[in-house]
Write a protein that holds these residues in place. Structure first.
Motif, PDB file in Angstrom:
ATOM      1  N   UNK A   1       0.831  -1.210   0.000  1.00 46.97           N
ATOM      2  CA  UNK A   1       0.000   0.000   0.000  1.00 46.97           C
ATOM      3  C   UNK A   1       0.862   1.255   0.000  1.00 46.97           C
ATOM      4  N   UNK A   2       1.934   1.216   0.814  1.00 43.16           N
ATOM      5  CA  UNK A   2       2.827   2.380   0.884  1.00 43.16           C
ATOM      6  C   UNK A   2       3.517   2.612  -0.453  1.00 43.16           C
ATOM      7  N   UNK A   3       3.973   1.508  -1.068  1.00 50.31           N
ATOM      8  CA  UNK A   3       4.638   1.626  -2.370  1.00 50.31           C
ATOM      9  C   UNK A   3       3.683   2.208  -3.405  1.00 50.31           C
ATOM     10  N   UNK A   4       2.436   1.758  -3.378  1.00 49.39           N
ATOM     11  CA  UNK A   4       1.442   2.261  -4.334  1.00 49.39           C
ATOM     12  C   UNK A   4       1.191   3.755  -4.116  1.00 49.39           C
ATOM     13  N   UNK A   5       1.108   4.147  -2.841  1.00 46.90           N
ATOM     14  CA  UNK A   5       0.873   5.565  -2.535  1.00 46.90           C
ATOM     15  C   UNK A   5       2.050   6.423  -2.985  1.00 46.90           C
ATOM     16  N   UNK A   6       3.267   5.923  -2.808  1.00 47.64           N
ATOM     17  CA  UNK A   6       4.449   6.685  -3.223  1.00 47.64           C
ATOM     18  C   UNK A   6       4.513   6.825  -4.737  1.00 47.64           C
ATOM     19  N   UNK A   7       4.133   5.762  -5.443  1.00 46.07           N
ATOM     20  CA  UNK A   7       4.121   5.816  -6.909  1.00 46.07           C
ATOM     21  C   UNK A   7       3.098   6.849  -7.378  1.00 46.07           C
ATOM     22  N   UNK A   8       1.899   6.823  -6.776  1.00 43.63           N
ATOM     23  CA  UNK A   8       0.860   7.790  -7.156  1.00 43.63           C
ATOM     24  C   UNK A   8       1.327   9.214  -6.901  1.00 43.63           C
ATOM     25  N   UNK A   9       2.004   9.417  -5.751  1.00 48.85           N
ATOM     26  CA  UNK A   9       2.492  10.749  -5.411  1.00 48.85           C
ATOM     27  C   UNK A   9       3.555  11.208  -6.415  1.00 48.85           C
ATOM     28  N   UNK A  10       4.430  10.273  -6.784  1.00 48.55           N
ATOM     29  CA  UNK A  10       5.487  10.633  -7.751  1.00 48.55           C
ATOM     30  C   UNK A  10       4.891  10.977  -9.105  1.00 48.55           C
ATOM     31  N   UNK A  11       3.864  10.212  -9.517  1.00 42.57           N
ATOM     32  CA  UNK A  11       3.201  10.484 -10.787  1.00 42.57           C
ATOM     33  C   UNK A  11       2.525  11.853 -10.764  1.00 42.57           C
ATOM     34  N   UNK A  12       1.844  12.128  -9.642  1.00 43.58           N
ATOM     35  CA  UNK A  12       1.147  13.407  -9.506  1.00 43.58           C
ATOM     36  C   UNK A  12       2.129  14.561  -9.520  1.00 43.58           C
ATOM     37  N   UNK A  13       3.271  14.407  -8.869  1.00 44.66           N
ATOM     38  CA  UNK A  13       4.283  15.460  -8.823  1.00 44.66           C
ATOM     39  C   UNK A  13       4.856  15.715 -10.214  1.00 44.66           C
ATOM     40  N   UNK A  14       5.112  14.617 -10.935  1.00 48.05           N
ATOM     41  CA  UNK A  14       5.663  14.742 -12.278  1.00 48.05           C
ATOM     42  C   UNK A  14       4.677  15.404 -13.221  1.00 48.05           C
ATOM     43  N   UNK A  15       3.398  15.098 -13.043  1.00 47.89           N
ATOM     44  CA  UNK A  15       2.375  15.682 -13.906  1.00 47.89           C
ATOM     45  C   UNK A  15       2.197  17.153 -13.613  1.00 47.89           C
ATOM     46  N   UNK A  16       2.405  17.531 -12.343  1.00 47.75           N
ATOM     47  CA  UNK A  16       2.241  18.928 -11.972  1.00 47.75           C
ATOM     48  C   UNK A  16       3.390  19.774 -12.416  1.00 47.75           C
TER      49      UNK A  16
END
Length: 204
Positions: free
Chosen positions: A189-204
Protein backbone atom coordinates in the motif's frame (compact mmCIF):
# COMPACT_ATOMS: atom_id res chain seq x y z
CA UNK A 1 14.23 -52.61 -2.46
CA UNK A 2 15.03 -54.43 0.75
CA UNK A 3 13.39 -54.58 4.14
CA UNK A 4 11.31 -51.86 5.69
CA UNK A 5 13.53 -49.03 6.98
CA UNK A 6 14.03 -48.72 10.70
CA UNK A 7 14.96 -45.62 12.66
CA UNK A 8 18.32 -45.64 14.42
CA UNK A 9 17.14 -47.39 17.57
CA UNK A 10 20.69 -47.42 18.90
CA UNK A 11 20.26 -43.74 19.73
CA UNK A 12 19.22 -43.46 23.39
CA UNK A 13 15.70 -42.26 24.06
CA UNK A 14 14.73 -40.22 27.13
CA UNK A 15 14.02 -42.17 30.30
CA UNK A 16 10.77 -44.17 30.20
CA UNK A 17 10.49 -43.82 26.40
CA UNK A 18 10.61 -46.86 24.11
CA UNK A 19 10.54 -47.85 20.45
CA UNK A 20 7.36 -49.67 19.48
CA UNK A 21 5.56 -50.83 16.38
CA UNK A 22 2.80 -48.68 14.93
CA UNK A 23 0.39 -51.60 15.42
CA UNK A 24 0.97 -51.41 19.19
CA UNK A 25 -0.34 -47.87 19.48
CA UNK A 26 -3.40 -48.09 17.24
CA UNK A 27 -5.59 -50.28 15.06
CA UNK A 28 -6.92 -49.74 11.56
CA UNK A 29 -10.68 -50.12 11.44
CA UNK A 30 -12.15 -50.20 7.96
CA UNK A 31 -15.88 -50.81 7.50
CA UNK A 32 -16.97 -50.31 3.89
CA UNK A 33 -20.49 -49.03 3.19
CA UNK A 34 -22.49 -47.91 0.16
CA UNK A 35 -22.24 -44.10 -0.20
CA UNK A 36 -25.75 -43.86 -1.63
CA UNK A 37 -27.06 -44.86 1.82
CA UNK A 38 -25.31 -41.89 3.48
CA UNK A 39 -25.76 -38.99 1.05
CA UNK A 40 -26.12 -36.26 3.69
CA UNK A 41 -23.14 -37.30 5.83
CA UNK A 42 -19.69 -35.69 5.58
CA UNK A 43 -17.25 -37.27 3.13
CA UNK A 44 -13.48 -36.95 3.43
CA UNK A 45 -10.94 -37.78 0.72
CA UNK A 46 -7.22 -36.96 0.38
CA UNK A 47 -7.95 -33.71 -1.48
CA UNK A 48 -9.81 -32.41 1.60
CA UNK A 49 -6.64 -32.54 3.75
CA UNK A 50 -3.72 -30.13 3.71
CA UNK A 51 -0.33 -31.67 3.05
CA UNK A 52 1.83 -32.19 6.14
CA UNK A 53 -0.22 -30.11 8.62
CA UNK A 54 -3.01 -32.32 9.97
CA UNK A 55 -5.60 -29.75 8.88
CA UNK A 56 -8.92 -30.30 7.13
CA UNK A 57 -9.21 -27.84 4.25
CA UNK A 58 -12.96 -28.07 3.69
CA UNK A 59 -16.05 -30.17 4.39
CA UNK A 60 -18.49 -31.65 1.91
CA UNK A 61 -21.28 -34.21 1.94
CA UNK A 62 -21.27 -37.60 0.24
CA UNK A 63 -23.78 -36.15 -2.23
CA UNK A 64 -21.49 -33.19 -3.01
CA UNK A 65 -18.49 -35.46 -3.51
CA UNK A 66 -20.25 -37.50 -6.21
CA UNK A 67 -18.46 -40.63 -4.97
CA UNK A 68 -19.76 -43.91 -6.38
CA UNK A 69 -17.62 -46.71 -4.97
CA UNK A 70 -17.63 -48.08 -1.40
CA UNK A 71 -16.38 -45.77 1.35
CA UNK A 72 -15.25 -46.47 4.91
CA UNK A 73 -17.10 -45.30 8.01
CA UNK A 74 -15.20 -43.15 10.49
CA UNK A 75 -16.17 -41.85 13.93
CA UNK A 76 -15.26 -38.92 16.22
CA UNK A 77 -11.84 -39.34 17.83
CA UNK A 78 -10.41 -41.41 14.99
CA UNK A 79 -7.49 -40.51 12.75
CA UNK A 80 -8.12 -40.59 9.01
CA UNK A 81 -4.94 -41.19 6.99
CA UNK A 82 -4.39 -41.29 3.23
CA UNK A 83 -2.70 -44.49 2.08
CA UNK A 84 -2.37 -43.14 -1.49
CA UNK A 85 0.79 -41.07 -2.02
CA UNK A 86 1.42 -41.31 1.73
CA UNK A 87 4.58 -39.18 1.55
CA UNK A 88 2.21 -36.19 1.26
CA UNK A 89 1.44 -36.83 4.96
CA UNK A 90 -2.31 -36.30 4.80
CA UNK A 91 -3.82 -37.18 8.17
CA UNK A 92 -6.46 -35.57 10.39
CA UNK A 93 -8.08 -36.15 13.77
CA UNK A 94 -11.85 -36.00 13.23
CA UNK A 95 -14.42 -34.70 15.71
CA UNK A 96 -17.39 -35.79 13.59
CA UNK A 97 -18.68 -38.99 11.97
CA UNK A 98 -18.83 -39.61 8.25
CA UNK A 99 -17.43 -41.52 5.32
CA UNK A 100 -13.92 -41.48 3.92
CA UNK A 101 -12.51 -42.57 0.61
CA UNK A 102 -11.45 -46.20 0.31
CA UNK A 103 -7.98 -44.70 -0.27
CA UNK A 104 -7.88 -43.77 3.43
CA UNK A 105 -7.45 -45.65 6.71
CA UNK A 106 -9.73 -44.88 9.69
CA UNK A 107 -7.47 -45.45 12.72
CA UNK A 108 -8.30 -45.97 16.40
CA UNK A 109 -5.49 -44.59 18.55
CA UNK A 110 -4.58 -46.17 21.90
CA UNK A 111 -2.41 -43.22 22.87
CA UNK A 112 -2.92 -39.45 22.83
CA UNK A 113 -4.36 -39.07 19.32
CA UNK A 114 -2.82 -35.62 18.79
CA UNK A 115 0.59 -36.98 19.74
CA UNK A 116 0.05 -39.75 17.20
CA UNK A 117 -0.65 -37.19 14.47
CA UNK A 118 2.62 -35.41 15.30
CA UNK A 119 4.37 -38.79 15.10
CA UNK A 120 2.84 -39.44 11.69
CA UNK A 121 3.89 -35.99 10.44
CA UNK A 122 7.46 -36.41 11.71
CA UNK A 123 10.54 -37.04 9.57
CA UNK A 124 11.11 -40.28 11.48
CA UNK A 125 7.78 -41.63 10.26
CA UNK A 126 8.06 -40.08 6.79
CA UNK A 127 11.43 -41.71 6.12
CA UNK A 128 9.80 -45.11 6.63
CA UNK A 129 6.87 -44.12 4.43
CA UNK A 130 9.16 -43.18 1.54
CA UNK A 131 10.86 -46.56 1.44
CA UNK A 132 7.59 -48.50 1.71
CA UNK A 133 6.02 -46.25 -0.95
CA UNK A 134 8.86 -46.84 -3.41
CA UNK A 135 8.36 -50.60 -3.41
CA UNK A 136 5.27 -50.41 -5.62
CA UNK A 137 4.44 -48.74 -8.94
CA UNK A 138 1.42 -46.92 -7.53
CA UNK A 139 2.50 -45.07 -4.36
CA UNK A 140 0.35 -46.79 -1.77
CA UNK A 141 0.94 -47.85 1.82
CA UNK A 142 -0.46 -51.25 2.75
CA UNK A 143 -1.48 -52.17 6.28
CA UNK A 144 1.32 -54.67 6.78
CA UNK A 145 4.02 -52.09 6.06
CA UNK A 146 2.29 -49.41 8.12
CA UNK A 147 1.87 -51.67 11.13
CA UNK A 148 5.60 -52.54 11.10
CA UNK A 149 6.80 -48.93 11.33
CA UNK A 150 8.74 -48.10 14.50
CA UNK A 151 7.81 -45.00 16.48
CA UNK A 152 9.18 -43.44 19.69
CA UNK A 153 6.67 -43.69 22.51
CA UNK A 154 6.87 -41.59 25.69
CA UNK A 155 4.71 -42.07 28.81
CA UNK A 156 1.17 -40.71 28.55
CA UNK A 157 1.86 -37.65 30.72
CA UNK A 158 4.79 -36.75 28.47
CA UNK A 159 2.59 -37.17 25.40
CA UNK A 160 0.21 -34.57 26.84
CA UNK A 161 3.09 -32.17 27.54
CA UNK A 162 4.50 -32.58 24.04
CA UNK A 163 1.09 -31.98 22.46
CA UNK A 164 0.57 -28.82 24.55
CA UNK A 165 4.00 -27.45 23.61
CA UNK A 166 3.72 -28.25 19.91
CA UNK A 167 0.21 -26.75 19.80
CA UNK A 168 1.56 -23.59 21.44
CA UNK A 169 4.44 -23.34 18.96
CA UNK A 170 2.17 -23.92 15.95
CA UNK A 171 -0.16 -21.16 17.16
CA UNK A 172 2.85 -18.85 17.47
CA UNK A 173 3.91 -19.73 13.91
CA UNK A 174 0.41 -18.92 12.66
CA UNK A 175 0.55 -15.53 14.41
CA UNK A 176 3.94 -14.75 12.89
CA UNK A 177 2.74 -15.71 9.42
CA UNK A 178 -0.31 -13.46 9.82
CA UNK A 179 1.92 -10.55 10.89
CA UNK A 180 4.23 -11.09 7.89
CA UNK A 181 1.24 -11.08 5.52
CA UNK A 182 -0.10 -7.90 7.14
CA UNK A 183 3.31 -6.19 6.95
CA UNK A 184 3.66 -7.09 3.27
CA UNK A 185 0.19 -5.71 2.56
CA UNK A 186 1.07 -2.40 4.28
CA UNK A 187 4.34 -2.26 2.37
CA UNK A 188 2.48 -2.74 -0.92
CA UNK A 189 0.00 0.00 0.00
CA UNK A 190 2.83 2.38 0.88
CA UNK A 191 4.64 1.63 -2.37
CA UNK A 192 1.44 2.26 -4.33
CA UNK A 193 0.87 5.57 -2.53
CA UNK A 194 4.45 6.68 -3.22
CA UNK A 195 4.12 5.82 -6.91
CA UNK A 196 0.86 7.79 -7.16
CA UNK A 197 2.49 10.75 -5.41
CA UNK A 198 5.49 10.63 -7.75
CA UNK A 199 3.20 10.48 -10.79
CA UNK A 200 1.15 13.41 -9.51
CA UNK A 201 4.28 15.46 -8.82
CA UNK A 202 5.66 14.74 -12.28
CA UNK A 203 2.37 15.68 -13.91
CA UNK A 204 2.24 18.93 -11.97
Amino acid sequence: LGASPSPDTSEPLPNNWCWTKFSNICSIRSALVRPEDHLDEPQVAPDCIEKGTGRLLFKRTVRDSGVRGPNSRFYPGQLVYSKIRPSLSKVILVDFAGLCSADMYPIDSRINAKYQIYLMLSENFLSQVRVAENRVKMPKLNQESLNDFLVPLPPLAEQHRIVAKVTELLALCDQLKARIVAARAKQAQLAEALVKQAVATAAG
